[in-house]
Motif scaffolding. Structure first.
Motif, PDB file in Angstrom:
ATOM      1  N   GLY A 182      45.665  19.767  67.143  1.00 43.83           N
ATOM      2  CA  GLY A 182      46.964  20.155  67.829  1.00 43.83           C
ATOM      3  C   GLY A 182      47.937  19.423  66.932  1.00 43.83           C
ATOM      4  O   GLY A 182      47.811  19.176  65.844  1.00 43.83           O
ATOM      5  N   GLU A 216      37.789  25.572  65.701  1.00 40.39           N
ATOM      6  CA  GLU A 216      38.717  25.613  66.690  1.00 40.39           C
ATOM      7  C   GLU A 216      40.355  25.311  66.219  1.00 40.39           C
ATOM      8  O   GLU A 216      41.125  26.268  66.457  1.00 40.39           O
ATOM      9  N   CYS A 254      46.036  25.204  63.624  1.00 40.24           N
ATOM     10  CA  CYS A 254      46.831  24.086  63.873  1.00 40.24           C
ATOM     11  C   CYS A 254      46.067  23.016  63.198  1.00 40.24           C
ATOM     12  O   CYS A 254      45.049  23.250  62.646  1.00 40.24           O
ATOM     13  N   ARG A 256      41.370  28.549  64.717  1.00 42.48           N
ATOM     14  CA  ARG A 256      41.481  29.850  65.700  1.00 42.48           C
ATOM     15  C   ARG A 256      42.874  29.525  66.259  1.00 42.48           C
ATOM     16  O   ARG A 256      43.761  30.222  66.797  1.00 42.48           O
ATOM     17  N   ARG A 257      43.427  28.234  66.413  1.00 40.59           N
ATOM     18  CA  ARG A 257      44.540  27.976  67.145  1.00 40.59           C
ATOM     19  C   ARG A 257      45.531  27.612  65.885  1.00 40.59           C
ATOM     20  O   ARG A 257      46.775  27.632  66.224  1.00 40.59           O
ATOM     21  N   VAL A 263      50.969  23.523  70.054  1.00 41.39           N
ATOM     22  CA  VAL A 263      49.546  23.733  70.375  1.00 41.39           C
ATOM     23  C   VAL A 263      49.123  22.390  71.088  1.00 41.39           C
ATOM     24  O   VAL A 263      49.212  21.274  70.726  1.00 41.39           O
ATOM     25  N   TRP A 305      53.339  24.088  64.727  1.00 36.02           N
ATOM     26  CA  TRP A 305      52.017  23.797  65.143  1.00 36.02           C
ATOM     27  C   TRP A 305      52.353  22.935  66.308  1.00 36.02           C
ATOM     28  O   TRP A 305      51.240  22.447  67.130  1.00 36.02           O
TER      29      TRP A 305
END
Length: 173
Positions: A8, A161, A167, A164-165, A39, A36
């Motif tokens: 995040g 993950e 971040c 994918r995000r 997120v 970022w």
């Protein structure tokens, strides 16, 4: 000492002023932290510093020290981050809590893929989750896979993950 694994933005990952400082430091160094920040933070459990160091040692043993610069650049840090960009490993000073060790998330993914290939391990989420589920099994877990494989699975799942995000992936004391 356990390290929290999270993905995040900096402001959501750290408490108040620390998050703002980390975001500013990253933005000055790389110019993209603001992208970022939207997120939401997601936690992927904890890793002990010893198990992470053992994973790094085994990776360097298997692939060569030169082949794991991103993993090596963050392991042992009190606060480390894999950024969703091709960056050189760098340490940035913070006013609180020691320096921030930064490395490349795409670079880490390449290192994990090379290690997965060498160890014949999966990289897809479902198989990584299965490795972690088996590790939690009270009867078979601790002996079913070496602890560095479980460390690999947790780190690879978080890295998937984070990609994918788009971040950062954080290792936090």
């Amino acid at each position: 000492m356990p390290l929290s694994v999270a993905i995040g933005g900096a402001k959501g990952t750290f408490a108040d002023q620390v998050g703002s400082e980390v975001a500013r430091v990253l933005d000055r160094a790389f110019g993209a932290e603001g992208e970022w920040e939207g997120v939401a933070v997601r936690h992927f459990g904890e890793l002990t510093a010893d198990l992470l160091a053992e994973l790094r040692r085994r990776a360097a043993e298997e692939l060569g020290e030169h082949a794991v610069p991103n993993l090596s650049g963050v392991v042992g840090a009190k606060t480390g981050v894999f950024l969703p960009a091709h960056v050189q490993t760098i340490t940035l000073p913070l006013s609180q809590g020691g320096p921030l060790c930064c490395a490349s998330l795409p670079g880490l993914r390449e290192e994990l893929a090379d290690l997965a290939n060498r160890w014949d391990l999966p990289l897809d989420d479902a198989s990584l989750l299965e490795l972690l589920r088996v590790a939690d099994d009270p009867e078979d877990g601790p002996v079913s896979e070496p602890l560095e494989v479980i460390t690999f699975a947790r780190l690879a799942l978080a890295a998937n993950e984070a990609v994918r995000r788009d971040c950062p992936l954080w290792l936090l004391d």
